[in-house]
Design an enzyme around this catalytic site. Structure first.
Site, PDB file in Angstrom:
ATOM      1  CE  LYS A   1      17.178 -34.529 -18.148  1.00 16.33           C
ATOM      2  NZ  LYS A   1      17.805 -34.960 -17.419  1.00 16.33           N
ATOM      3  CG  ASN A   2      19.929 -36.057 -20.119  1.00 12.67           C
ATOM      4  OD1 ASN A   2      19.736 -35.325 -19.232  1.00 12.67           O
ATOM      5  ND2 ASN A   2      19.926 -37.646 -20.213  1.00 12.67           N
TER       6      ASN A   2
ATOM      7  CB  CYS B   1      14.628 -38.951 -12.706  1.00 13.88           C
ATOM      8  SG  CYS B   1      13.673 -37.732 -13.158  1.00 13.88           S
TER       9      CYS B   1
ATOM     10  NE  ARG C   1      20.071 -41.765 -11.106  1.00 13.51           N
ATOM     11  CZ  ARG C   1      20.111 -40.788 -11.981  1.00 13.51           C
ATOM     12  NH1 ARG C   1      18.259 -40.144 -11.682  1.00 13.51           N
ATOM     13  NH2 ARG C   1      20.163 -40.721 -12.995  1.00 13.51           N
TER      14      ARG C   1
ATOM     15  CG  ASP D   1      16.706 -41.007 -20.190  1.00 15.06           C
ATOM     16  OD1 ASP D   1      16.924 -41.877 -19.186  1.00 15.06           O
ATOM     17  OD2 ASP D   1      18.008 -39.782 -20.685  1.00 15.06           O
TER      18      ASP D   1
ATOM     19  NE  ARG E   1      14.824 -32.992 -13.307  1.00 11.14           N
ATOM     20  CZ  ARG E   1      15.364 -34.222 -13.063  1.00 11.14           C
ATOM     21  NH1 ARG E   1      14.934 -35.018 -12.318  1.00 11.14           N
ATOM     22  NH2 ARG E   1      16.541 -33.991 -13.315  1.00 11.14           N
TER      23      ARG E   1
HETATM   24  N1  EPU Z   1      26.478 -45.999 -12.187  1.00  8.26           N
HETATM   25  C1  EPU Z   1      26.873 -46.523 -11.067  1.00  8.26           C
HETATM   26  N2  EPU Z   1      28.077 -45.744 -10.220  1.00  8.26           N
HETATM   27  C2  EPU Z   1      28.062 -44.700 -11.131  1.00  8.26           C
HETATM   28  C3  EPU Z   1      27.734 -44.027 -12.567  1.00  8.26           C
HETATM   29  C4  EPU Z   1      26.596 -44.705 -12.869  1.00  8.26           C
HETATM   30  O1  EPU Z   1      26.742 -47.664 -10.335  1.00  8.26           O
HETATM   31  O2  EPU Z   1      29.030 -43.977 -10.741  1.00  8.26           O
HETATM   32  C5  EPU Z   1      25.373 -47.151 -12.357  1.00  8.26           C
HETATM   33  C6  EPU Z   1      23.614 -45.968 -12.493  1.00  8.26           C
HETATM   34  O3  EPU Z   1      23.147 -46.155 -10.856  1.00  8.26           O
HETATM   35  C7  EPU Z   1      22.864 -46.664 -13.198  1.00  8.26           C
HETATM   36  C8  EPU Z   1      23.793 -47.208 -14.414  1.00  8.26           C
HETATM   37  O4  EPU Z   1      25.045 -47.497 -14.198  1.00  8.26           O
HETATM   38  O5  EPU Z   1      22.365 -48.198 -13.399  1.00  8.26           O
HETATM   39  C9  EPU Z   1      24.005 -46.162 -15.726  1.00  8.26           C
HETATM   40  O6  EPU Z   1      24.227 -45.018 -15.103  1.00  8.26           O
HETATM   41  P1  EPU Z   1      24.700 -43.458 -16.266  1.00  8.26           P
HETATM   42  O7  EPU Z   1      26.096 -42.970 -14.987  1.00  8.26           O
HETATM   43  O8  EPU Z   1      25.034 -44.110 -17.302  1.00  8.26           O
HETATM   44  O9  EPU Z   1      23.561 -42.785 -15.612  1.00  8.26           O
HETATM   45  P2  EPU Z   1      23.621 -41.018 -15.646  1.00  8.26           P
HETATM   46  O10 EPU Z   1      24.837 -40.776 -15.595  1.00  8.26           O
HETATM   47  O11 EPU Z   1      23.285 -41.248 -13.677  1.00  8.26           O
HETATM   48  C10 EPU Z   1      22.316 -40.147 -17.667  1.00  8.26           C
HETATM   49  C11 EPU Z   1      20.916 -39.724 -18.105  1.00  8.26           C
HETATM   50  C12 EPU Z   1      19.705 -40.241 -17.375  1.00  8.26           C
HETATM   51  C13 EPU Z   1      20.263 -41.280 -18.276  1.00  8.26           C
HETATM   52  C14 EPU Z   1      21.265 -42.239 -18.351  1.00  8.26           C
HETATM   53  C15 EPU Z   1      21.281 -44.085 -19.148  1.00  8.26           C
HETATM   54  C16 EPU Z   1      21.926 -36.843 -17.507  1.00  8.26           C
HETATM   55  C17 EPU Z   1      22.144 -36.273 -16.191  1.00  8.26           C
HETATM   56  N3  EPU Z   1      20.953 -38.373 -17.849  1.00  8.26           N
HETATM   57  O12 EPU Z   1      22.311 -40.769 -16.624  1.00  8.26           O
HETATM   58  O13 EPU Z   1      19.002 -39.193 -17.887  1.00  8.26           O
HETATM   59  O14 EPU Z   1      19.072 -42.051 -18.292  1.00  8.26           O
HETATM   60  O15 EPU Z   1      22.051 -41.209 -18.693  1.00  8.26           O
HETATM   61  O16 EPU Z   1      21.176 -43.068 -20.429  1.00  8.26           O
HETATM   62  O17 EPU Z   1      22.788 -37.490 -18.608  1.00  8.26           O
HETATM   63  C18 EPU Z   1      16.887 -39.015 -17.870  1.00  8.26           C
HETATM   64  O18 EPU Z   1      16.953 -37.352 -19.364  1.00  8.26           O
HETATM   65  O19 EPU Z   1      15.634 -38.888 -17.684  1.00  8.26           O
HETATM   66  C19 EPU Z   1      17.635 -39.079 -17.075  1.00  8.26           C
HETATM   67  C20 EPU Z   1      17.600 -39.590 -16.550  1.00  8.26           C
END
Ligand code: EPU
Length: 428
Positions: free
Chosen positions: A22-23, A117, A122, A305, A397
């Protein structure tokens, strides 16, 4: 609205084939915007997040055709206006990837603040920081993020902390920028490597993906290719844990064992046998489940995850386990649902203390997010009695045909229309 009804206590047996990640898929589908010719993606998972990504592309003028169930043709040349429809953007976190791709191609992007989610706050400050480093400016107008740049110029981007989405967006926005971009403190997840491989196959020049320094030398043109998305490490890990929780014996096929190392190591630690083959793993257990301590970390650490699913397994173990998950503010919302099933878990902020009770009992529960939903399914499969899970749209999802795959492994799981239940209860 549907719910899953599971009669638990049946060990899972047999083989299951893992779908595309998915990701990775949400990033690669968005990245088709950067391609100057039509391209084809294989191993695209049939899940609702991908349906939304495709709706977004189509609504902007892309041509998309299903070649077969998991192979999709994309021609994004017809997109002329760099704006994602507001409601579609709001329904999914990964819609932020359209900021990077639209900015990369049009030097302008309008995308609503993302949804997805609810795992706590975020923000996207690091994504915007990356775009600014490349010369873009941004503003919020009517709930939409508007990014614009006269030209994108290669630069040094240093992330304050590990961010998967920020790293992906930095790659997307810099792949056609002028000159060299150096992304430091980059995330290392397998889907980041997959994105770089996809773009490099089209003619991009991205080096170092999978390490914490990624170098992107901008190119002018990306050619059309056919590319297969990597298997989903989290879907695989979920079936591994389900096999262990039900004391079953399952061969999980179409996987990359290296992507599963942290999950495999933890399963072995709690007494589960994991036999690795080239593209599959066999998981079974022939002794007691043991307690452990677990802390989620960015890749190659244990993934957040997988935390809800693994914590569910630990409720079935002997002794007290401690689980720490501080990647997001709020990834323990499922705990109150597990308590309905007899789990003994206390949560203080980002730390959960799990007193293994050895068993769970079926109950009506709700999926509070995608991975929480997967945890409820594992709990229902392992529990004595019947578990009914509501809000399964979260699960859909990210898990392709989860009920059918589990049925093939011998699970007693049914998808039921909620109105059907009420009608039968009334007539009964
Ligand atoms: N964060 C910030 N500012 C930013 C970006 C992130 O404060 O500009 C914080 C987030 O709030 C979080 C941490 O940094 O506390 C890590 O966030 P990250 O950016 O790594 O996560 P993401 O890109 O929003 C992706 C996956 C998530 C997975 C995380 C961590 C996708 C679409 N989503 O999220 O997947 O948990 O990386 O590995 O790739 C899931 O698949 O269930 C899922 C939630």
């Amino acid at each position: 609205m549907d719910k899953f009804v599971i009669n638990g206590g049946i060990p899972l047996h047999g083989e299951v084939t893992i779908s595309g990640a998915k990701n990775a898929a949400v990033a690669l589908v968005a990245a088709t915007i950067l391609c100057d010719e039509p391209c084809v993606l294989e191993n695209v998972p049939e899940i609702s997040d991908i349906t939304i990504c495709m709706k977004i592309l189509k609504s902007m003028g892309a041509e998309i055709r299903l070649i077969n169930r998991n192979t999709v043709y994309f021609d994004t040349r017809g997109i002329t206006v760099p704006r994602v429809p507001y409601e579609l953007a709001r329904s999914m976190r990964a819609s932020t990837y359209f900021l990077g791709t639209l900015l990369g191609r049009f030097h302008e992007a309008y995308v609503a603040m993302p949804g997805g989610c609810d795992l706590g706050d975020r923000p996207i400050d690091q994504h915007l920081k990356a775009f600014r480093c490349l010369g873009a400016s941004d503003d919020i107008e009517n709930g939409e993020v508007h990014c614009t740049a006269e030209r994108l110029i290669g630069s040094q981007i240093y992330f304050d902390f590990n961010t998967v989405g920020g790293t992906i967006n930095a790659i997307m926005a810099s792949v056609k920028a002028k000159g060299l971009t150096i992304i430091e403190n980059a995330a290392k997840e397998p889907h980041i490597v997959d994105l770089a491989n996809f773009l490099n196959s089209m003619g991009a020049d991205i080096r170092g993906a999978g390490t914490d320094v990624i170098k992107v030398r901008g190119v002018d043109y990306l050619k059309g290719i056919t590319y297969g998305i990597i298997p989903d490490q989290i879907e695989a890990g979920t079936y591994m844990v389900a096999a262990a929780a039900t004391k079953g014996d399952v061969l999980i096929k179409n996987i990359i064992p290296k992507h599963l190392e942290s999950i495999t190591a933890k399963l072995r630690k709690v007494g589960v046998t994991v036999i690795e083959n080239d593209e599959s793993v066999r998981v079974f257990i022939d002794g007691p489940l043991m307690k452990t301590s677990l802390k989620t970390m960015p890749h190659p650490g244990f993934p957040t995850d997988m935390q809800p699913q693994f914590s569910t397994l630990l409720t079935l173990a002997e002794g007290t386990s401690i689980v720490t998950d501080d990647i997001f503010d709020n990834r323990f919302r499922y705990v109150s649902e597990l308590r309905r099933m007899g789990a003994d878990i206390s949560v203080d902020g980002t730390v959960a203390v799990i007193q293994g009770t050895g068993e769970l009992k079926g109950a009506p529960v709700v999926a509070t997010d995608l991975r929480a939903g997967a945890a409820m399914i594992i709990a229902g499969l392992a529990a004595k009695g019947t578990t009914e899970i509501e809000n399964i749209h979260y699960i859909e999802r990210g898990y392709e045909c989860i009920d059918q795959k589990l049925k093939q492994l011998g699970a007693d799981i049914k998808r039921v229309h909620i109105s059907e239940i009420s009608a039968s209860q009334l007539s009964g």
